[in-house]
Design an enzyme around this catalytic site. Structure first.
Site, mmCIF file in Angstrom:
data_model
loop_
_atom_site.group_PDB
_atom_site.id
_atom_site.type_symbol
_atom_site.label_atom_id
_atom_site.label_comp_id
_atom_site.label_asym_id
_atom_site.label_seq_id
_atom_site.Cartn_x
_atom_site.Cartn_y
_atom_site.Cartn_z
ATOM 1 N N SER A 175 0.842 -1.083 -0.028
ATOM 2 C CA SER A 175 -0.008 0.108 -0.012
ATOM 3 C C SER A 175 0.753 1.266 0.177
ATOM 4 O O SER A 175 0.424 2.122 -0.574
ATOM 5 C CB SER A 175 -1.001 -0.024 1.015
ATOM 6 O OG SER A 175 -0.272 -0.151 2.488
ATOM 7 N N HIS A 203 -5.345 -3.474 -2.672
ATOM 8 C CA HIS A 203 -4.801 -2.433 -3.603
ATOM 9 C C HIS A 203 -4.583 -2.999 -5.079
ATOM 10 O O HIS A 203 -4.252 -2.426 -6.114
ATOM 11 C CB HIS A 203 -3.548 -1.847 -3.101
ATOM 12 C CG HIS A 203 -3.728 -0.946 -2.031
ATOM 13 N ND1 HIS A 203 -4.307 0.212 -1.915
ATOM 14 C CD2 HIS A 203 -3.705 -1.474 -0.634
ATOM 15 C CE1 HIS A 203 -4.336 0.828 -0.727
ATOM 16 N NE2 HIS A 203 -3.914 -0.257 0.256
ATOM 17 N N LYS A 235 -12.175 0.366 -2.141
ATOM 18 C CA LYS A 235 -10.964 1.310 -3.062
ATOM 19 C C LYS A 235 -11.310 0.990 -4.379
ATOM 20 O O LYS A 235 -12.189 1.934 -4.861
ATOM 21 C CB LYS A 235 -9.625 0.484 -2.771
ATOM 22 C CG LYS A 235 -9.293 0.691 -1.369
ATOM 23 C CD LYS A 235 -7.447 -0.054 -0.985
ATOM 24 C CE LYS A 235 -7.284 0.314 0.250
ATOM 25 N NZ LYS A 235 -8.318 -0.326 1.708
#
Length: 389
Positions: A175, A203, A235
Site C-alpha cells: 500500500s 490494492h 478502493k
C-alpha cells in the site's frame, strides 16, 4: 497517570501529528476540502467508481427492499439475501469456490489471520505488510517471524528452520510502495515447506490482472496456488466493506472462528447490493485500467525528468520519496497551495527516514489533471530546493 497531552505535543514537534480534513463532495478528482477547491491525488478510488451513477442507482433501488441497517451479526439475523448474492458474485469474480463479506478490510485481515493461526503456530510476515495484517498476527498469539521485504531467500531460511503449522501472510500490492509481491516464488516456497499462503490484495483487486481480478490472476495463479485472498471494496470497487475468498471449507471455518466476522453487525444490505453492480463495472473496466496505466507511465517519465525520486511501481500507487517528515509536509503544503492535494505519509506508517508523498491515480483523472500535478511539482521543486532526488 500517562501524560497523553505530552505525547501529542511530542508528535507535533516531530512533524508526525495527524489531523482530519473535511470533505464536502463525493470522491472524485475535483473536491471541496475544508471549504477550498482542490484536485485530489490521494484517494484509493482507483477506477473512479465511488461516484458512478450505476452504483448510486443500485443503492437507491435497494433501500426500499433492504432498509438501511444490518440489524445484527450475520450469525443472528443480519445475513440478508443481498449479502448472499454478493458473496456468490465475489467468489465468481475471484475464481474461488466461496467468499465471505466482512465489514472492513482491517477486520477481514485481523479475523482471518487470528483464526488461521494460534499458540504453537508460526506466522511469516513481510516487513512492509499493512498494519491490519500485523495486528492480526499479534492477535493470533502465534510466533511471528518477519522477513525483509520481498526477500525470498530470507523467507526460505525461516521456513526451513520452523516446524509445525506455518502461515505466510503478505500484501499483494504493497500500500505504501506500490510494488507487487513475488507471488510465484511465494507459492513455490509455501508448497515446498507445507505453509498456508494468505494474500491481502486490497490494492490489487480492480487494478491488476485480467478483468481486475488481482495479483494472483496477474501471475496466472489459481486457488490451489493461493488458497486465501482478501480484498477491500472501498478502493477500486468504490463501495465499502471487504471480502475473503477461498475454498468452501475454509470459508466455513472462518464463519466459525473469525471473531471480527462473528461479533459485529452485518454491513447494510444496500451496500452489498450496490457492490454487485460494482463488480460488473470492474470486470468491464478494461478501458479504465488502460487509461490508468497510461497516466502512470507518463507521470513516472515526467516526474523523474523533474528530478523526483520515485519507487519501482507500475500500479496506481506512485510514492515520491522525500526522507524526513517535515520535508514531506512542506512538499505537500506547497502542492496544496497550488490546488493539488497529495497527503504526506510519515512514520509510523512508513519507516523512519522514508517519509513520502503517496500520489495515487484514478481512472477519473484526465491528462489535463496530470498536467496540473506535474506543473505544481515543477513549481514546488523550485520553491523547495532539495526536495527532489
Amino acid at each position: 497517570m500517562r501524560d497523553f497531552k505530552a505525547e501529542l505535543e511530542q508528535r507535533r514537534e516531530k512533524g508526525l501529528y495527524r489531523w482530519r480534513r473535511q470533505v464536502e463532495t463525493p470522491q472524485r478528482p475535483d473536491m471541496i476540502v475544508d471549504g477550498r477547491s482542490v484536485l485530489s491525488f490521494c484517494s484509493n478510488d482507483y477506477l473512479g467508481l465511488a461516484n458512478h451513477p450505476d452504483a448510486i442507482a443500485a443503492v437507491r433501488e435497494a433501500l426500499p427492499e433492504t432498509g438501511v441497517g444490518g440489524g445484527a451479526s450475520h450469525l443472528i439475523c443480519g445475513h440478508h439475501s443481498a449479502h448472499h448474492r454478493l458473496e456468490q458474485s465475489l467468489a465468481n469474480f475471484s475464481r474461488r469456490e466461496a467468499a465471505l463479506f466482512f465489514s472492513t478490510g482491517y477486520m477481514a485481515n485481523m479475523g482471518v489471520v487470528s483464526a488461521l493461526a494460534g499458540r504453537g503456530d508460526t506466522i511469516f510476515s513481510d516487513q512492509l505488510n499493512h498494519a491490519s495484517l500485523i495486528d492480526g498476527c499479534i492477535l493470533s498469539r502465534a510466533q511471528i517471524k518477519r522477513y525483509p521485504h520481498a526477500d525470498m531467500a530470507a523467507l526460505e531460511a525461516l521456513l526451513a528452520d520452523t516446524d509445525g503449522h506455518k502461515l505466510v501472510v503478505t500484501d499483494g500490492v504493497f500500500s505504501m510502495d506500490g510494488d507487487i509481491a513475488p507471488l510465484p516464488e511465494l507459492v513455490a516456497l509455501c508448497k515446498q515447506h507445507d505453509a498456508l499462503l494468505v494474500v491481502d490484495d486490497a490494492h490489487g483487486f480492480g487494478c491488476v490482472g485480467p478483468e481486475g481480478r488481482g495479483s494472483a490472476a496477474h501471475f496466472g495463479l489459481s486457488q490451489d496456488d493461493v488458497p486465501i485472498v482478501i480484498g477491500t471494496l472501498g478502493k477500486a470497487f468504490g463501495t465499502s466493506g471487504a471480502f475473503v475468498a477461498g475454498s468452501a471449507l475454509m470459508m466455513d471455518y472462518l464463519v466459525q472462528k473469525a471473531r471480527t466476522y462473528i461479533y459485529t453487525t452485518a454491513m447494510p444490505p444496500a451496500v452489498a447490493q450496490a457492490t454487485c453492480t460494482s463488480i460488473r463495472l470492474v470486470r468491464e473496466a478494461d478501458d479504465r485500467r488502460e487509461h490508468l496505466a497510461r497516466l502512470v507511465v507518463r507521470f513516472r517519465r515526467e516526474a523523474a525528468r523533474l528530478g523526483y525520486a520515485l519507487m519501482p511501481s507500475d500500479t496506481p500507487i506512485q510514492p515520491i520519496m522525500v526522507g524526513d517528515a517535515w520535508s514531506a509536509l512542506a512538499l505537500s503544503k506547497a502542492l496544496e497551495a497550488r490546488g493539488i492535494w497529495v497527503t504526506a505519509i510519515r512514520p509510523p506508517t512508513v519507516p523512519e527516514g522514508e517519509s513520502r508523498l503517496r500520489v495515487t491515480f484514478s481512472a477519473s483523472h484526465t491528462e489535463a489533471h496530470l498536467d496540473k500535478l506535474l506543473s505544481a511539482l515543477g513549481d514546488a521543486q523550485r520553491e523547495l530546493p532539495g526536495h527532489a532526488a
